[in-house]
Design a protein around this motif. Structure first.
Motif, PDB file in Angstrom:
ATOM      1  N   GLU A  64       0.856  -1.364   0.231  1.00  0.00           N
ATOM      2  CA  GLU A  64       0.397  -0.290  -0.302  1.00  0.00           C
ATOM      3  C   GLU A  64       1.169   1.439  -0.111  1.00  0.00           C
ATOM      4  O   GLU A  64       2.073   1.243   0.872  1.00  0.00           O
ATOM      5  N   CYS A  65       0.410   2.201  -0.777  1.00  0.00           N
ATOM      6  CA  CYS A  65       1.460   3.581  -1.043  1.00  0.00           C
ATOM      7  C   CYS A  65       1.046   4.622  -0.758  1.00  0.00           C
ATOM      8  O   CYS A  65      -0.359   4.969  -0.887  1.00  0.00           O
ATOM      9  N   ALA A  66       1.959   5.504   0.562  1.00  0.00           N
ATOM     10  CA  ALA A  66       1.455   6.723   0.685  1.00  0.00           C
ATOM     11  C   ALA A  66       1.349   8.125  -0.962  1.00  0.00           C
ATOM     12  O   ALA A  66       0.592   8.938  -0.154  1.00  0.00           O
ATOM     13  N   THR A  67       2.305   7.644  -1.486  1.00  0.00           N
ATOM     14  CA  THR A  67       1.959   8.369  -2.776  1.00  0.00           C
ATOM     15  C   THR A  67       1.514   7.521  -3.578  1.00  0.00           C
ATOM     16  O   THR A  67       1.435   6.551  -3.540  1.00  0.00           O
ATOM     17  N   ASP A  68       2.298   8.452  -4.849  1.00  0.00           N
ATOM     18  CA  ASP A  68       1.239   8.218  -6.539  1.00  0.00           C
ATOM     19  C   ASP A  68       2.421   6.879  -6.901  1.00  0.00           C
ATOM     20  O   ASP A  68       3.500   6.982  -6.625  1.00  0.00           O
ATOM     21  N   VAL A  69       1.510   5.703  -6.510  1.00  0.00           N
ATOM     22  CA  VAL A  69       2.272   3.945  -6.981  1.00  0.00           C
ATOM     23  C   VAL A  69       3.563   4.203  -8.063  1.00  0.00           C
ATOM     24  O   VAL A  69       4.696   3.709  -7.786  1.00  0.00           O
ATOM     25  N   PHE A  70       3.775   5.006  -9.085  1.00  0.00           N
ATOM     26  CA  PHE A  70       4.009   5.030 -10.007  1.00  0.00           C
ATOM     27  C   PHE A  70       4.984   6.026 -10.071  1.00  0.00           C
ATOM     28  O   PHE A  70       6.433   5.924 -10.377  1.00  0.00           O
ATOM     29  N   ALA A  71       5.024   7.000  -9.188  1.00  0.00           N
ATOM     30  CA  ALA A  71       6.414   7.679  -8.746  1.00  0.00           C
ATOM     31  C   ALA A  71       6.993   7.194  -7.675  1.00  0.00           C
ATOM     32  O   ALA A  71       8.203   7.221  -7.821  1.00  0.00           O
ATOM     33  N   ALA A  72       6.105   6.430  -7.072  1.00  0.00           N
ATOM     34  CA  ALA A  72       7.237   5.593  -5.456  1.00  0.00           C
ATOM     35  C   ALA A  72       8.265   4.955  -6.521  1.00  0.00           C
ATOM     36  O   ALA A  72       9.231   4.519  -6.136  1.00  0.00           O
ATOM     37  N   LEU A  73       7.466   3.646  -7.478  1.00  0.00           N
ATOM     38  CA  LEU A  73       8.168   2.911  -8.344  1.00  0.00           C
ATOM     39  C   LEU A  73       9.627   3.422  -8.970  1.00  0.00           C
ATOM     40  O   LEU A  73      10.574   3.208  -8.587  1.00  0.00           O
ATOM     41  N   ALA A  74       9.472   4.559  -9.296  1.00  0.00           N
ATOM     42  CA  ALA A  74      10.456   5.030 -10.098  1.00  0.00           C
ATOM     43  C   ALA A  74      11.580   5.880  -9.623  1.00  0.00           C
ATOM     44  O   ALA A  74      12.754   5.269  -9.131  1.00  0.00           O
ATOM     45  N   ASP A  75      11.103   6.345  -8.127  1.00  0.00           N
ATOM     46  CA  ASP A  75      12.131   6.780  -6.982  1.00  0.00           C
ATOM     47  C   ASP A  75      12.664   5.762  -6.544  1.00  0.00           C
ATOM     48  O   ASP A  75      13.851   5.952  -6.260  1.00  0.00           O
ATOM     49  N   SER A  76      12.260   4.793  -6.678  1.00  0.00           N
ATOM     50  CA  SER A  76      13.176   3.558  -5.999  1.00  0.00           C
ATOM     51  C   SER A  76      13.814   3.098  -6.771  1.00  0.00           C
ATOM     52  O   SER A  76      15.407   2.326  -6.318  1.00  0.00           O
ATOM     53  N   HIS A  77      12.977   3.086  -7.599  1.00  0.00           N
ATOM     54  CA  HIS A  77      14.436   2.357  -9.358  1.00  0.00           C
ATOM     55  C   HIS A  77      15.976   3.406  -8.566  1.00  0.00           C
ATOM     56  O   HIS A  77      16.820   3.024  -9.321  1.00  0.00           O
ATOM     57  N   THR A  78      15.610   4.915  -9.200  1.00  0.00           N
ATOM     58  CA  THR A  78      16.501   5.730  -8.821  1.00  0.00           C
ATOM     59  C   THR A  78      17.619   5.724  -8.115  1.00  0.00           C
ATOM     60  O   THR A  78      18.323   5.692  -7.977  1.00  0.00           O
ATOM     61  N   TYR A  79      16.748   4.859  -5.869  1.00  0.00           N
ATOM     62  CA  TYR A  79      17.469   4.948  -5.470  1.00  0.00           C
ATOM     63  C   TYR A  79      18.790   3.823  -5.274  1.00  0.00           C
ATOM     64  O   TYR A  79      19.539   3.906  -4.565  1.00  0.00           O
ATOM     65  N   LEU A  80      17.694   1.859  -5.658  1.00  0.00           N
ATOM     66  CA  LEU A  80      18.479   1.834  -5.401  1.00  0.00           C
ATOM     67  C   LEU A  80      19.231   1.501  -6.834  1.00  0.00           C
ATOM     68  O   LEU A  80      20.714   0.867  -6.193  1.00  0.00           O
ATOM     69  N   THR A  81      19.772   2.274  -8.031  1.00  0.00           N
ATOM     70  CA  THR A  81      20.615   1.974  -8.927  1.00  0.00           C
ATOM     71  C   THR A  81      21.755   2.942  -8.092  1.00  0.00           C
ATOM     72  O   THR A  81      23.098   2.436  -8.409  1.00  0.00           O
ATOM     73  N   SER A  82      21.421   3.971  -8.184  1.00  0.00           N
ATOM     74  CA  SER A  82      22.378   5.005  -7.023  1.00  0.00           C
ATOM     75  C   SER A  82      23.751   3.980  -6.279  1.00  0.00           C
ATOM     76  O   SER A  82      25.023   4.293  -5.853  1.00  0.00           O
ATOM     77  N   LEU A  83      22.585   3.303  -5.426  1.00  0.00           N
ATOM     78  CA  LEU A  83      23.370   2.376  -4.409  1.00  0.00           C
ATOM     79  C   LEU A  83      24.327   2.011  -5.020  1.00  0.00           C
ATOM     80  O   LEU A  83      25.671   1.859  -4.438  1.00  0.00           O
ATOM     81  N   GLU A  84      24.772   1.291  -5.922  1.00  0.00           N
ATOM     82  CA  GLU A  84      24.601   0.438  -6.550  1.00  0.00           C
ATOM     83  C   GLU A  84      25.851   1.121  -7.364  1.00  0.00           C
ATOM     84  O   GLU A  84      27.620   0.650  -7.539  1.00  0.00           O
ATOM     85  N   GLY A  85      26.038   2.425  -7.966  1.00  0.00           N
ATOM     86  CA  GLY A  85      26.664   3.034  -8.097  1.00  0.00           C
ATOM     87  C   GLY A  85      27.632   3.863  -7.084  1.00  0.00           C
ATOM     88  O   GLY A  85      28.645   4.625  -7.396  1.00  0.00           O
ATOM     89  N   SER A  86      26.976   3.456  -6.027  1.00  0.00           N
ATOM     90  CA  SER A  86      28.308   4.753  -5.078  1.00  0.00           C
ATOM     91  C   SER A  86      29.199   4.100  -3.949  1.00  0.00           C
ATOM     92  O   SER A  86      28.851   2.898  -4.917  1.00  0.00           O
TER      93      SER A  86
END
Length: 247
Positions: free
Chosen positions: A225-247
Motif C-alpha cells: 500500500e503506497c503513501a504516494t502515487d505508486v508509479f512515482a514511488a516505483l520510479a523513485d525506488s529505482h533511482t535510489y537503488l541504482t544510485s546505491l549500486e553506483g556509490s
C-alpha cells in the motif's frame, strides 16, 4: 547489480486490472527490466508476449494458486510466462509457524510441492510476512527453523520489510539464512503494521545494510500500500537503488 531490478506486480494490481499492457509499459518506463507476477494463470501466453515486447524478463512468480489448484497447471503457466521460479507467498495457516510441529507440517507441504515442481523443470520458493518472524521457536525466528526443515532445493524470498515488522534485525537474519535466500522483497516505510509504504529510500528501513547482507539475492521492489502515487514511488525506488549500486 548483476541482475535487473524487478517489481512485484501486486504493487500495481489496481492499474493492472484496468489495463495490463499500459501498466507493464509504465513499469518499463520507470526503468525496470524485470517483473514478478502474482497470478501466472491469468493469460500466461498473452502476458509473455507483452513482457517480451517491452523487454521485461520474469524473475519469478508468486502463486498462491499452488495451494488451491492442481500444481501442474500452475507450473505449466509459470513456464509459459517465462520463469522457472514459483513462490508460495502465503496461504499456510499462521498458527503453523508457532510450534515445531506446525513448522514440520509447513515444511512437508513445501517439500512435496518442490518435488512436483522439479518434475516440471521449476524451482519452488517461499515468501514470508511477519507471522513467520514474530514467533520464536527454540529461541529463533520461526522462519529460521523452517529453513532447517526445508529440502535443499527450496529457496527463500525474504520480504525484508515484513521481517523488520516482525521484530528481526534484518541484516543479521539474512546472514544466518545465507545460502537459502535467492530473492529479497525490498520495500520501505515506517515499519509499522497497517501504515502505507513509501518509495524505497524514503522510509525507516536500513536498505544499504540489508542489501549488503545478501549481495547475490535478486532485488524485487514491492509496495503493498503506497503513501504516494505508486508509479512515482516505483520510479523513485529505482533511482535510489541504482544510485546505491553506483556509490
Amino acid at each position: 547489480m548483476s541482475r535487473p531490478l524487478s517489481v512485484q506486480l501486486y504493487t500495481v494490481r489496481e492499474a493492472l486490472a484496468e489495463d495490463r499492457d499500459a501498466t507493464l509499459r509504465r513499469v518499463a518506463e520507470a526503468g525496470y527490466r524485470a517483473v514478478e507476477p502474482f497470478d501466472p494463470l491469468n493469460d500466461p501466453k498473452g502476458f509473455r508476449a507483452v513482457a517480451d515486447d517491452l523487454g521485461l524478463s520474469v524473475s519469478g512468480t508468486h502463486a498462491i494458486a499452488l495451494l488451491q489448484r492442481e500444481p501442474a497447471e500452475v507450473f505449466d503457466a509459470a513456464a509459459a510466462i517465462g520463469t522457472d521460479k514459483v513462490i508460495v507467498p502465503a496461504g499456510i495457516a499462521e498458527e503453523e509457524f508457532t510450534s515445531r510441529d506446525g513448522l514440520g507440517r509447513a515444511a512437508d507441504l513445501l517439500n512435496g510441492l518442490a518435488e512436483q515442481a522439479a518434475r516440471h523443470g521449476v524451482r519452488l520458493g517461499y515468501h514470508n510476512h511477519w507471522w513467520e518472524i514474530e514467533p520464536q521457536v527454540d529461541g529463533r525466528h520461526a522462519i529460521e527453523v523452517l529453513a532447517d526443515l526445508l529440502a535443499p532445493e527450496v529457496f527463500l524470498e525474504i520480504d525484508t520489510y515484513w521481517a523488520a515488522v516482525g521484530g528481526a534485525d534484518v541484516p543479521a537474519l539474512l546472514g544466518r539464512l545465507a545460502g537459502r535466500v535467492e530473492a529479497l522483497h525490498v520495500k520501505d516505510g515506517p515499519v509499522v503494521k497497517g501504515e502505507p509504504h513509501t518509495a524505497v529510500g524514503a522510509g525507516a528501513m536500513p536498505v544499504p545494510a540489508i542489501l549488503a547482507a545478501a549481495p547475490g539475492a535478486r532485488r524485487v521492489v514491492e509496495l503493498d500500500e503506497c503513501a504516494t502515487d505508486v508509479f512515482a514511488a516505483l520510479a523513485d525506488s529505482h533511482t535510489y537503488l541504482t544510485s546505491l549500486e553506483g556509490s
